[in-house]
Design a protein around this motif. Structure first.
Motif, mmCIF file in Angstrom:
data_model
loop_
_atom_site.group_PDB
_atom_site.id
_atom_site.type_symbol
_atom_site.label_atom_id
_atom_site.label_comp_id
_atom_site.label_asym_id
_atom_site.label_seq_id
_atom_site.Cartn_x
_atom_site.Cartn_y
_atom_site.Cartn_z
ATOM 1 N N SER A 139 -92.786 -9.298 50.708
ATOM 2 C CA SER A 139 -93.911 -8.511 51.217
ATOM 3 C C SER A 139 -93.469 -7.455 52.221
ATOM 4 O O SER A 139 -94.210 -6.517 52.512
ATOM 5 N N GLY A 140 -92.283 -7.595 52.770
ATOM 6 C CA GLY A 140 -91.774 -6.645 53.746
ATOM 7 C C GLY A 140 -90.405 -7.074 54.229
ATOM 8 O O GLY A 140 -89.902 -8.140 53.866
ATOM 9 N N MET A 141 -89.789 -6.243 55.057
ATOM 10 C CA MET A 141 -88.469 -6.553 55.577
ATOM 11 C C MET A 141 -88.573 -7.461 56.808
ATOM 12 O O MET A 141 -89.597 -7.516 57.464
ATOM 13 N N GLY A 142 -87.485 -8.167 57.084
ATOM 14 C CA GLY A 142 -87.452 -8.994 58.287
ATOM 15 C C GLY A 142 -87.239 -10.461 57.987
ATOM 16 O O GLY A 142 -87.384 -10.929 56.854
ATOM 17 N N LYS A 143 -86.895 -11.201 59.046
ATOM 18 C CA LYS A 143 -86.579 -12.616 58.884
ATOM 19 C C LYS A 143 -87.799 -13.461 58.529
ATOM 20 O O LYS A 143 -87.695 -14.408 57.745
ATOM 21 N N ILE A 144 -88.964 -13.135 59.095
ATOM 22 C CA ILE A 144 -90.161 -13.938 58.824
ATOM 23 C C ILE A 144 -90.600 -13.798 57.363
ATOM 24 O O ILE A 144 -90.817 -14.806 56.678
#
Length: 231
Positions: A69-74
């Motif tokens: 759904s998007g970039m990043g660790k979460i």
């Protein structure tokens, strides 16, 4: 494809649509319609799974592509958790994407076109801030465990067969390029600029508030414009 979700053993996770497009170009028997429950082949996802998938094959392996759904660790952690809910027999999950360049000396440089295979996960933001800087936690209980022996052995095999890997990569990339139209190939042109180059409006008439004029700021319009638009 038969045997439903249990027949998939490899997951590929991509954060960006551009990355997912490259992976999809390598898939065979592509199936985009992965809804809840399952289709006529029994491929679907659980009701609690919020991921979006594309499935296919690479060689004899059944592969499920995860569109984050998007970039990043979460988002990455959520995508991996949901993947295991619906595809419980995944043995190898790969986070595949575009790597930024890292200039260095000799073999330490990471340049455009290089393929980087990560061997471990590092919590670069997990630690304490001290007077002399940030100290990352690196004790055994604070670091992720190693990959299992099968994956570590496979990475060793990649290292031993670097020449063959380069030849295969060239073969696959050539096949992908030959399948593209002239218009699609034109879109792949990439101009390299010096690292200190300012991507600003060369014609200041199009600049918001003339902020690009003295190379001290970049206007909002320039940040969203392509190199061709900026001239």
């Amino acid at each position: 494809m038969s045997s439903g979700r249990d027949g998939f053993d490899i997951g590929i996770i991509c954060a960006l649509p551009l990355e997912a497009r490259a992976v999809k170009a390598m898939l065979e028997e592509v199936n985009e319609e992965i809804g809840y429950g399952g289709d006529r082949d029994g491929i679907g996802k659980t009701l609690a799974d919020t991921n979006t998938y594309t499935t296919g094959k690479i060689g004899h392996h059944k592969v499920v592509l995860v569109h984050m759904s998007g970039m990043g660790k979460i988002p990455a952690a959520a995508a991996a958790t949901n993947l295991k809910q619906s595809f419980g027999n995944i043995k190898l999950a790969l986070l595949v994407g575009i790597c930024g360049g890292a200039p260095g000396k000799g073999a330490e440089s990471i340049m455009l076109g290089d393929v980087v295979v990560g061997k471990q996960v590092v919590h670069y933001d997990f630690g304490r801030e001290h007077e002399n800087g940030f100290k990352r936690k690196d004790s055994p209980e604070d670091t992720p465990s190693k990959q299992n022996s099968e994956i570590r052995s496979f990475i060793r095999k990649l290292e031993a067969g670097k020449g063959g890997l380069e030849e295969k990569s060239y073969e696959y990339l050539t096949a992908i390029l030959e399948s593209l139209s002239p218009e699609q190939i034109d879109d792949l042109q990439d101009n390299l600029y010096p690292p200190d180059s300012w991507h600003i409006h060369q014609n200041h008439r199009y600049c918001d508030g003339q902020r690009c004029k003295n190379c001290e700021e970049i206007c909002d319009s320039a940040l969203k414009s392509s190199c061709e638009e900026l001239k």
